[in-house]
Design a protein around this motif. Structure first.
Motif, PDB file in Angstrom:
ATOM      1  N   ALA A   1       5.014   6.065   9.042  1.00 60.56           N
ATOM      2  CA  ALA A   1       3.852   5.581   8.322  1.00 60.56           C
ATOM      3  C   ALA A   1       2.874   5.021   9.331  1.00 60.56           C
ATOM      4  CB  ALA A   1       4.269   4.518   7.323  1.00 60.56           C
ATOM      5  N   GLN A   2       1.766   5.692   9.499  1.00 60.94           N
ATOM      6  CA  GLN A   2       0.738   5.174  10.405  1.00 60.94           C
ATOM      7  C   GLN A   2      -0.341   4.483   9.601  1.00 60.94           C
ATOM      8  OE1 GLN A   2      -0.533   7.535  13.694  1.00 60.94           O
ATOM      9  NE2 GLN A   2      -2.384   6.315  14.068  1.00 60.94           N
ATOM     10  N   TYR A   3      -0.626   3.236  10.022  1.00 60.13           N
ATOM     11  CA  TYR A   3      -1.618   2.412   9.339  1.00 60.13           C
ATOM     12  C   TYR A   3      -2.635   2.019  10.388  1.00 60.13           C
ATOM     13  CZ  TYR A   3      -3.105  -1.256   6.056  1.00 60.13           C
ATOM     14  OH  TYR A   3      -3.802  -2.049   5.184  1.00 60.13           O
TER      15      TYR A   3
ATOM     16  N   THR B   1       0.829  -1.200   0.000  1.00 64.71           N
ATOM     17  CA  THR B   1       0.000   0.000   0.000  1.00 64.71           C
ATOM     18  C   THR B   1       0.868   1.257   0.000  1.00 64.71           C
ATOM     19  OG1 THR B   1      -1.928  -0.988   0.998  1.00 64.71           O
ATOM     20  CG2 THR B   1      -1.618   1.339   1.401  1.00 64.71           C
ATOM     21  N   TYR B   2       1.879   1.270   0.870  1.00 68.71           N
ATOM     22  CA  TYR B   2       2.743   2.452   0.914  1.00 68.71           C
ATOM     23  C   TYR B   2       3.567   2.598  -0.365  1.00 68.71           C
ATOM     24  CZ  TYR B   2       1.276   3.522   5.592  1.00 68.71           C
ATOM     25  OH  TYR B   2       0.505   3.885   6.660  1.00 68.71           O
ATOM     26  N   ASP B   3       3.926   1.438  -0.968  1.00 70.29           N
ATOM     27  CA  ASP B   3       4.597   1.509  -2.277  1.00 70.29           C
ATOM     28  C   ASP B   3       3.706   2.227  -3.281  1.00 70.29           C
ATOM     29  OD1 ASP B   3       6.992   0.355  -1.727  1.00 70.29           O
ATOM     30  OD2 ASP B   3       6.369  -1.689  -2.263  1.00 70.29           O
ATOM     31  N   ARG B   4       2.448   1.830  -3.276  1.00 72.79           N
ATOM     32  CA  ARG B   4       1.496   2.442  -4.215  1.00 72.79           C
ATOM     33  C   ARG B   4       1.322   3.922  -3.958  1.00 72.79           C
ATOM     34  NH1 ARG B   4      -3.935  -1.028  -5.383  1.00 72.79           N
ATOM     35  NH2 ARG B   4      -4.532   0.643  -6.811  1.00 72.79           N
ATOM     36  N   LEU B   5       1.455   4.305  -2.710  1.00 78.18           N
ATOM     37  CA  LEU B   5       1.321   5.725  -2.363  1.00 78.18           C
ATOM     38  C   LEU B   5       2.627   6.479  -2.607  1.00 78.18           C
ATOM     39  CD1 LEU B   5      -0.632   5.189   0.964  1.00 78.18           C
ATOM     40  CD2 LEU B   5      -1.581   6.059  -1.169  1.00 78.18           C
ATOM     41  N   GLY B   6       3.668   5.732  -2.955  1.00 74.03           N
ATOM     42  CA  GLY B   6       4.929   6.375  -3.326  1.00 74.03           C
ATOM     43  C   GLY B   6       5.785   6.841  -2.160  1.00 74.03           C
ATOM     44  N   ILE B   7       5.519   6.318  -0.958  1.00 72.23           N
ATOM     45  CA  ILE B   7       6.243   6.830   0.211  1.00 72.23           C
ATOM     46  C   ILE B   7       7.721   6.409   0.250  1.00 72.23           C
ATOM     47  CG2 ILE B   7       6.225   7.052   2.740  1.00 72.23           C
ATOM     48  CD1 ILE B   7       3.816   8.309   1.293  1.00 72.23           C
ATOM     49  N   PRO B   8       8.026   5.097   0.089  1.00 74.04           N
ATOM     50  CA  PRO B   8       9.446   4.717   0.153  1.00 74.04           C
ATOM     51  C   PRO B   8      10.277   5.443  -0.908  1.00 74.04           C
ATOM     52  CG  PRO B   8       8.055   2.763   0.247  1.00 74.04           C
ATOM     53  CD  PRO B   8       7.157   3.912  -0.092  1.00 74.04           C
ATOM     54  N   GLU B   9       9.666   5.634  -2.066  1.00 65.12           N
ATOM     55  CA  GLU B   9      10.307   6.348  -3.175  1.00 65.12           C
ATOM     56  C   GLU B   9      10.654   7.788  -2.762  1.00 65.12           C
ATOM     57  OE1 GLU B   9      10.858   4.680  -5.917  1.00 65.12           O
ATOM     58  OE2 GLU B   9      11.754   6.432  -6.920  1.00 65.12           O
TER      59      GLU B   9
ATOM     60  N   ILE C   1      16.588  21.563  10.424  1.00 64.66           N
ATOM     61  CA  ILE C   1      16.439  20.360   9.592  1.00 64.66           C
ATOM     62  C   ILE C   1      16.106  20.805   8.169  1.00 64.66           C
ATOM     63  CG2 ILE C   1      15.234  18.174   9.322  1.00 64.66           C
ATOM     64  CD1 ILE C   1      14.600  18.214  12.264  1.00 64.66           C
ATOM     65  N   GLU C   2      16.986  20.438   7.269  1.00 63.20           N
ATOM     66  CA  GLU C   2      16.872  20.968   5.911  1.00 63.20           C
ATOM     67  C   GLU C   2      15.724  20.336   5.125  1.00 63.20           C
ATOM     68  OE1 GLU C   2      19.719  21.372   1.944  1.00 63.20           O
ATOM     69  OE2 GLU C   2      20.486  20.441   3.771  1.00 63.20           O
ATOM     70  N   PHE C   3      15.637  19.001   5.163  1.00 62.25           N
ATOM     71  CA  PHE C   3      14.602  18.327   4.379  1.00 62.25           C
ATOM     72  C   PHE C   3      13.385  18.029   5.253  1.00 62.25           C
ATOM     73  CE2 PHE C   3      18.573  17.434   2.180  1.00 62.25           C
ATOM     74  CZ  PHE C   3      18.237  17.899   0.918  1.00 62.25           C
ATOM     75  N   PRO C   4      12.219  17.892   4.627  1.00 65.35           N
ATOM     76  CA  PRO C   4      11.018  17.670   5.424  1.00 65.35           C
ATOM     77  C   PRO C   4      11.008  16.312   6.131  1.00 65.35           C
ATOM     78  CG  PRO C   4      10.454  18.323   3.175  1.00 65.35           C
ATOM     79  CD  PRO C   4      11.907  18.043   3.192  1.00 65.35           C
ATOM     80  N   LEU C   5      10.335  16.290   7.270  1.00 61.76           N
ATOM     81  CA  LEU C   5       9.957  15.039   7.913  1.00 61.76           C
ATOM     82  C   LEU C   5       8.532  14.768   7.462  1.00 61.76           C
ATOM     83  CD1 LEU C   5      11.153  15.773  11.570  1.00 61.76           C
ATOM     84  CD2 LEU C   5      12.379  14.498   9.798  1.00 61.76           C
ATOM     85  N   GLN C   6       8.263  13.523   7.080  1.00 59.16           N
ATOM     86  CA  GLN C   6       6.919  13.255   6.585  1.00 59.16           C
ATOM     87  C   GLN C   6       6.216  12.160   7.365  1.00 59.16           C
ATOM     88  OE1 GLN C   6       5.906  13.428   2.544  1.00 59.16           O
ATOM     89  NE2 GLN C   6       4.163  12.055   2.735  1.00 59.16           N
ATOM     90  N   ALA C   7       4.938  12.357   7.607  1.00 56.95           N
ATOM     91  CA  ALA C   7       4.110  11.291   8.169  1.00 56.95           C
ATOM     92  C   ALA C   7       3.009  11.000   7.174  1.00 56.95           C
ATOM     93  CB  ALA C   7       3.506  11.722   9.492  1.00 56.95           C
ATOM     94  N   TYR C   8       2.691   9.721   7.058  1.00 57.28           N
ATOM     95  CA  TYR C   8       1.612   9.361   6.143  1.00 57.28           C
ATOM     96  C   TYR C   8       0.571   8.556   6.897  1.00 57.28           C
ATOM     97  CZ  TYR C   8      -0.659   8.980   1.749  1.00 57.28           C
ATOM     98  OH  TYR C   8      -1.581   9.141   0.747  1.00 57.28           O
ATOM     99  N   PHE C   9      -0.663   9.025   6.889  1.00 53.64           N
ATOM    100  CA  PHE C   9      -1.725   8.368   7.637  1.00 53.64           C
ATOM    101  C   PHE C   9      -2.657   7.646   6.689  1.00 53.64           C
ATOM    102  CE2 PHE C   9      -0.121  11.807  10.179  1.00 53.64           C
ATOM    103  CZ  PHE C   9       0.082  11.171  11.400  1.00 53.64           C
ATOM    104  N   ARG C  10      -2.851   6.369   6.988  1.00 52.53           N
ATOM    105  CA  ARG C  10      -3.699   5.559   6.141  1.00 52.53           C
ATOM    106  C   ARG C  10      -4.728   4.850   7.012  1.00 52.53           C
ATOM    107  NH1 ARG C  10      -5.472   4.636   0.909  1.00 52.53           N
ATOM    108  NH2 ARG C  10      -6.132   2.481   0.730  1.00 52.53           N
ATOM    109  N   ILE C  11      -5.994   5.020   6.640  1.00 47.88           N
ATOM    110  CA  ILE C  11      -7.060   4.221   7.253  1.00 47.88           C
ATOM    111  C   ILE C  11      -7.353   3.103   6.275  1.00 47.88           C
ATOM    112  CG2 ILE C  11      -9.517   4.193   7.822  1.00 47.88           C
ATOM    113  CD1 ILE C  11      -9.292   7.064   8.771  1.00 47.88           C
TER     114      ILE C  11
ATOM    115  N   VAL D   1       3.552   1.883  11.718  1.00 47.53           N
ATOM    116  CA  VAL D   1       4.103   0.580  11.323  1.00 47.53           C
ATOM    117  C   VAL D   1       5.529   0.686  10.793  1.00 47.53           C
ATOM    118  CG1 VAL D   1       1.857  -0.445  10.847  1.00 47.53           C
ATOM    119  CG2 VAL D   1       3.068   0.762   9.012  1.00 47.53           C
ATOM    120  N   TYR D   2       5.941   1.906  10.491  1.00 50.68           N
ATOM    121  CA  TYR D   2       7.290   2.089   9.967  1.00 50.68           C
ATOM    122  C   TYR D   2       7.807   3.456  10.366  1.00 50.68           C
ATOM    123  CZ  TYR D   2      11.056   3.196   6.738  1.00 50.68           C
ATOM    124  OH  TYR D   2      12.257   3.588   6.225  1.00 50.68           O
TER     125      TYR D   2
END
Ligand code: ADP
Ligand code: MG
Lengths: 276, 472
Positions: free
Chosen positions: B128-130, B109-117, B201-211, B135-136
């Motif tokens: 990554a919150q699932y 699912t996260y691959d499809r959302l392009g997060i690891p990329e 911190i130069e680059f963003p920190l990202q969180a991705y929430f998935r229900i 979860v990661y």
């Protein structure tokens, strides 16, 4: 073979009110036509109708390019068949950069079969071409990064129209008072620009009140429109005469249309002020 | 189609929403029963092995949740059924440091959302919150070495109890509103960030929430502390499957930006059209600091969200840039709150809303100044674009100021796509859809250009998806 834009007995209404009352006109690629007439006679109406403005309803008559009827086509389809209008009042599109807009437009016009989302013409080629055309028209290349017509002066807007004409290279170009409201320098730039662009591959319809544009781009035909009808057609000398002596003689030669014109003006004097 | 591709819900029109797929749930570690009561709260707290103070905090908040009435303003919540929701769903054993260790379905699912990329290319850290838990998680090593903490809030309660106890619930008390109380009672997951003094911190920190589960309630709790002179850009994205019945997302986000610090919090919210998104976000900005909310609301059934900035000390600045797009069946009640608690503070709000296909988008904003907050400036600009006659836009600007030593400028405009603009673009070979999309993209461009490149591209892509097939 050169293409033909053929307008036959065109009747057009705006808000149910008849404005064009039987206009016929044939323009071949490579020809220059001038269209002259008093304010409110229907020049812009003809121009808008040709590009498919939804407000202008064709009640009868036909518009064709090489026998292909345009009546039922939307403005996008007409543009892709080679129709172009340099607007009398170009609108502002906030937030849309000139370069992005033109890259989309050029891609669509050059690949008329393109669907949404399909790729655009390569950035590098496009940039180069745009830069060359802008320099030819004496435009600051910075304009490519500005938002379309936002904060442009009158002259800058008209130059932007000519730039689009240069990039899109239509088969048929209509210029609706592209020379109005400009100082003489700007008129010269626009006139020279058009002269460079118009050639055997372009049929041009110039709507104007002035001479300058026509000096640089001498029309083979001059049409006079009065109260929604083309009442006379001549050569470049007719344009010259109208410019020097106005429409009094034309009105005298066509009393019926002149009466209609007066009638129309009475009814819509307010609207006419707005429209002109 | 192979079986390892997430299941697409064929029965429900997924439409233009491309994240409407869902994963199987049979391998889940734990799922609470439906509904909410003290037992559920106890259960959540026990599962998390929490200290007593947190359990008491939760139970107190639950009572507040019960005692507070539903808001009578904003959007229609009459169909929101609190007893039909799942309040705690644990999809995997714990938080992994490598994507390889995340269960297959979830990872895909996260691959499809392009997060690891994206993580490889331009992020300094990812959570990554699932469902209910993270979860990661990752954080660049050099940042960890400089003392940056980026973890999920559950772990933070265990690992950094003093920091958490000092700030948790101080920016948004449980009693603030019904949904803040609900979150405080059942919260799970969310990000905890601490940026030490002077660390930028130069680059963003990202969180991705998935229900993923139907009728799921997701209640993440985020706490960000930016110490003096430090800076961080935090980005969150959210999606959910398209189901025929509703889910609820009710987060609480608390931020403290200390003297001279900077924090930018960017949200690109793209929930499916069955999610109630009722979120409380608030920051306290201290002397000479800058807090910015960049809030993009494209998805959900109903969003009620008004990111707030309390300007606590002289020189504090607050900015909110908000984009709301309401399509068919959507109501975006978004906005901003600026509270000037000290003199010489300034705030700016720019809001752009777009509504189409019967959607409703609005701006609800408050500018407030306390008695001693003199020499403050506030500038609010909201523009609405309505794409058709059955869509709607509302503007509710509230101003609460008790003295005049304060400059407030407010401008609002509502426009329709002018026929003349469409004609102009179409006469240059643009299709009607392309022309409308171009006008909409141009409308939000002043905001999108504030986003980092990658998010700007994403935002424009989402807008184009929203626009597709909508015209004609
Ligand atoms: N958009 C419009 N709305 C209402 N009336 C219009 C519109 N366009 C044209 N007209 C009417 O058609 C007449 C001709 O206008 P127009 O074609 O603009 O004249 P010209 O360009 O020759 O000055 C005007 O007098 C006006 O009454
Ligand atoms: Mg005219």
């Amino acid at each position: 073979m050169s293409s033909l834009l053929k307008i036959t007995d065109l009747h057009v209404s705006v808000d149910e009110k008849p404005i064009l009352k039987g206009v016929s006109l044939e323009i071949r690629q490579g020809e220059i036509h001038a269209l002259m007439g008093p304010n409110g006679s229907g020049k812009s109406t003809l121009a808008y109708t040709l590009v498919g403005h939804p407000k202008y309803e064709v009640t009868s008559g036909t518009i064709e390019i090489d026998g292909v009827p345009l009546n039922d086509l939307d403005p996008c389809e007409r543009a892709r068949l080679g129709m172009f209008l340099a607007f009398q009042y170009p609108v502002t599109i906030p937030g849309v950069k000139v370069a992005d807009f033109l890259r989309h437009a050029v891609t669509n016009i050059r690949n008329p079969a393109r669907k949404e989302g399909e790729s655009l013409i390569p950035m590098r080629d496009f940039r180069k071409e745009l830069k060359d055309r802008m320099e030819e028209l004496g435009m600051d290349v910075e304009f490519a990064r500005r938002y379309l017509n936002e904060g442009f002066s009158g002259g800058e807007k008209k130059r932007m129209e000519i730039l689009q004409l240069a990039m899109l290279q239509p088969k048929f170009a209509i210029l609706d008072e592209t020379d109005s409201g400009l100082d003489s320098d700007a008129v010269r730039v626009v006139s020279e620009g058009l002269r460079k662009l118009a050639g055997p591959q372009m049929g041009v319809l110039i709507i104007t009140h002035h001479e300058r544009l026509l000096e640089y781009n001498v029309p083979q035909f001059t049409h006079v429109i009065l109260a929604g009808r083309i009442v006379e057609t001549g050569d470049a000398s007719l344009a010259h005469e109208l410019h020097n002596h106005g429409y009094a003689a034309v009105r005298q030669r066509h009393p019926a249309e002149a009466a209609e014109e007066q009638e129309h003006q009475k009814v819509t004097s307010k609207a006419a002020v707005v429209a002109n | 189609m192979t079986t390892d591709v997430p299941v697409l819900d064929d029965e429900i029109g997924v439409g233009d929403y491309q994240y409407g797929f869902h994963d199987p749930t049979d391998k889940y570690v734990f799922k609470s029963r439906r509904g909410l009561d003290r037992d559920i709260v106890h259960q959540i707290s026990e599962m998390k092995n929490e200290p007593m103070w947190m359990r008491e905090f939760r139970l107190e908040a639950l009572d507040l949740f019960y005692s507070k009435p539903m808001p009578t303003w904003g959007g229609d919540m009459s169909e929101l059924d609190f007893q039909n929701m799942f309040y705690f769903v644990k999809a995997s054993q714990g938080q992994e440091k490598s994507w390889d260790d995340v269960p297959d379905d979830i990872r895909k699912t996260y691959d499809r959302l392009g997060i690891p990329e994206a993580e490889k290319k331009y992020l300094a850290g990812v959570k990554a919150q699932y469902e209910s838990e993270v979860v990661y998680g990752s954080l660049q090593e050099d940042l960890a070495k400089q003392g940056v903490i980026f973890t999920d809030t559950d772990s933070a309660v265990r690992d950094y109890p003093d920091l958490v106890r000092e700030y948790f619930g101080t920016v948004i008390p449980s009693a603030d509103n019904k949904f803040a109380a609900l979150n405080s009672a059942v919260w799970s997951g969310g990000s905890f960030i601490y940026v030490p003094k002077g660390v930028k911190i130069e680059f963003p920190l990202q969180a991705y929430f998935r229900i993923n589960t139907q009728n799921m309630g997701q209640f993440e709790r985020t706490l960000i502390i930016v110490d003096e002179g430090a800076s961080v850009h935090y980005v969150e994205g959210c999606t959910a499957p398209t189901y025929s019945s509703d889910s609820l997302h009710s987060a609480v986000v608390e931020i403290l930006v200390k003297r001279g610090g900077r924090c930018r919090y960017t949200t690109i919210q793209n929930w499916s059209n069955n999610v109630y998104n009722l979120v409380t976000k608030r920051a306290k900005a201290y002397g000479d600091s800058l807090m910015e909310w960049v809030d993009g609301n494209l998805g959900s059934k109903l969003t009620m969200k008004y990111p707030a900035i309390y300007l606590m000390e002289p020189g504090a600045r607050g900015e909110t840039l908000s984009i709301a797009f309401a399509g068919k069946g959507q109501h975006q009640d978004a906005g901003a709150k600026m509270v000037h608690c000290a003199p010489y503070t300034s705030s700016r709000v720019i809001s752009k809303s777009i509504s189409k296909d019967g959607g409703r988008a609005g701006y609800r904003g408050l500018v407030k100044a306390t008695h001693d907050a003199h020499h403050c400036k506030s500038n609010v600009v909201c523009d609405a674009l309505i794409l058709d006659s059955h869509s709607r836009s509302d503007t509710y600007p509230y101003i609460e100021v008790n003295h005049d030593n304060l400059t407030i400028e407010h401008e609002a405009s509502v426009s329709k796509i002018a026929e003349e603009q469409l004609l102009y673009l179409m006469s240059r070979g643009m299709s009607e859809t392309e022309a409308s999309a171009m006008i909409v993209t141009g409308f939000i461009e002043p905001l999108v250009k504030e986003l980092p490149m990658e998010y700007a591209v994403e935002m424009n892509r989402l807008i184009e998806l929203q626009m597709e097939g909508s015209v004609g």
